[in-house]
Design an enzyme around this catalytic site. Structure first.
Site, mmCIF file in Angstrom:
data_model
loop_
_atom_site.group_PDB
_atom_site.id
_atom_site.type_symbol
_atom_site.label_atom_id
_atom_site.label_comp_id
_atom_site.label_asym_id
_atom_site.label_seq_id
_atom_site.Cartn_x
_atom_site.Cartn_y
_atom_site.Cartn_z
ATOM 1 C CG ASP A 98 42.455 37.728 37.003
ATOM 2 O OD1 ASP A 98 41.906 36.823 36.419
ATOM 3 O OD2 ASP A 98 42.786 37.801 38.151
ATOM 4 C CG ASP B 159 50.506 37.604 46.940
ATOM 5 O OD1 ASP B 159 49.160 37.359 46.812
ATOM 6 O OD2 ASP B 159 51.078 38.249 46.193
ATOM 7 C CG HIS C 186 46.903 37.616 44.251
ATOM 8 N ND1 HIS C 186 47.998 37.203 43.934
ATOM 9 C CD2 HIS C 186 46.011 36.678 43.833
ATOM 10 C CE1 HIS C 186 47.893 36.034 43.467
ATOM 11 N NE2 HIS C 186 46.580 35.662 43.229
ATOM 12 C CD GLU D 131 50.376 39.997 43.021
ATOM 13 O OE1 GLU D 131 49.881 39.510 44.170
ATOM 14 O OE2 GLU D 131 50.749 39.111 42.130
HETATM 15 C C1 F6R Z 1 42.396 34.050 38.878
HETATM 16 C C2 F6R Z 1 42.802 35.226 40.078
HETATM 17 C C3 F6R Z 1 43.514 34.593 41.108
HETATM 18 C C4 F6R Z 1 43.442 33.453 41.736
HETATM 19 C C5 F6R Z 1 44.475 33.057 42.775
HETATM 20 C C6 F6R Z 1 44.618 31.799 43.104
HETATM 21 O O1 F6R Z 1 41.274 34.572 38.076
HETATM 22 O O2 F6R Z 1 41.902 36.014 40.073
HETATM 23 O O3 F6R Z 1 43.350 35.713 42.336
HETATM 24 O O4 F6R Z 1 42.297 33.088 42.206
HETATM 25 O O5 F6R Z 1 45.815 33.622 42.138
HETATM 26 O O6 F6R Z 1 45.064 30.829 42.290
HETATM 27 P P1 F6R Z 1 44.617 29.181 42.330
HETATM 28 O O7 F6R Z 1 43.258 28.980 42.214
HETATM 29 O O8 F6R Z 1 45.344 28.679 41.194
HETATM 30 O O9 F6R Z 1 45.445 28.951 43.485
#
Ligand code: F6R
Length: 256
Positions: A63, A132, A134, A139
């Site tokens: 992403d 959440d 994701h 989301e």
């Molecule tokens: C980032 C991504 C997100 C993160 C998630 C957790 O490329 O795909 O799904 O893995 O938001 O983020 P952190 O690791 O910062 O808690």
């Protein structure tokens, strides 16, 4: 799903790093899907220290924020160069990240999917998980069949990511993300989570019902998922003891 619970983040990271190293050694031209955020930082440090040969490997990132200049320190483009790419011998032309400044975003997303297909599909996809539920930036209520596309972040994700931008308001609201259908086509998925703030999301993903309200729960339908956790992220799993027992009693040939 194979749930691997280790006492510390570093121990869980080491298991994940060994899996990727094993793939790169067995298949030097492997296609690896990568994630950003706090979670994979220790993984990237371990991979860098292993001095692996990435010269034939291809990567696709999950992403990117829309509208942030590539050079912005919080763009995922900058993140990946800073934390992994500049330290390994990967070829620049084999690196793929969504372009958050594409003029035609739907066309870019279609092309991204086609590039993944042309590369032979993703062998192993690294994933983190949002509080959440994701994966990527899919989301809650994302279609479980979705492909690479634009998404709007939830308020919760903006709050969670405010730590990178200084304030919730500064977090871009729109992103390009691989879809859940895209992630489910990877031949292996490797989900990492560390810390007690991820414990509820992990329990719902692993032991809850499969539902688009908790996107990571779809991984229960994938035939080859490993989930590497520290004790804190495993803290709300009702079957944590069983998962530990399974890992400790693996047959020798299955050891990671
Ligand atoms: C980032 C991504 C997100 C993160 C998630 C957790 O490329 O795909 O799904 O893995 O938001 O983020 P952190 O690791 O910062 O808690």
């Amino acid at each position: 799903m194979e749930i691997i619970i280790q006492p510390t983040q570093q121990a869980a990271t080491d298991v994940a790093a060994r899996l990727i190293a094993r793939l790169l050694i067995a298949k030097p031209h492997a296609v690896i899907g990568l994630a950003t955020g706090s979670t994979p930082l220790s993984l990237y440090q371990s991979l860098i220290s292993m001095n692996l040969d990435w010269s034939q490997a291809t990567t696709f990132n999950l992403d990117e924020y829309i509208g942030l200049p590539r050079e912005h320190p919080q763009s995922y483009h900058s993140f990946m160069w800073e934390n992994l790419f500049k330290h390994i011998n990967i070829r620049k032309e084999n690196i793929h990240l969504p372009d958050g400044n594409a003029t035609d975003i739907p066309q870019f997303c279609e092309d991204y999917e086609n590039h993944i297909l042309a590369a032979g599909g993703i062998d192993l996809q690294v994933l983190g998980i949002g509080t959440d539920g994701h994966i990527g930036f899919n989301e809650p209520t994302s279609s479980l069949a979705s492909r690479t596309r634009i998404k709007t972040l939830t308020k919760q994700t903006c709050i969670d990511n405010a730590r990178f931008f200084g304030s919730e308001e500064a977090v871009p609201k729109h992103v390009i993300t691989m879809g859940i259908g895209t992630i489910m086509e990877a031949r292996q998925n490797l989900l990492l989570a560390f810390g007690s703030h991820k414990a509820r999301a992990i329990a719902e993903a692993v032991e809850g019902p499969i539902t688009s309200i908790h996107p990571a729960s779809i991984l229960q339908m994938h035939p080859a998922v490993k989930v590497c956790l520290d004790d804190a992220a495993a803290g709300q799993l009702q079957r944590a003891d069983y998962f530990r027992w399974v890992y400790e009693n693996k047959p020798q040939w299955q050891m990671i």
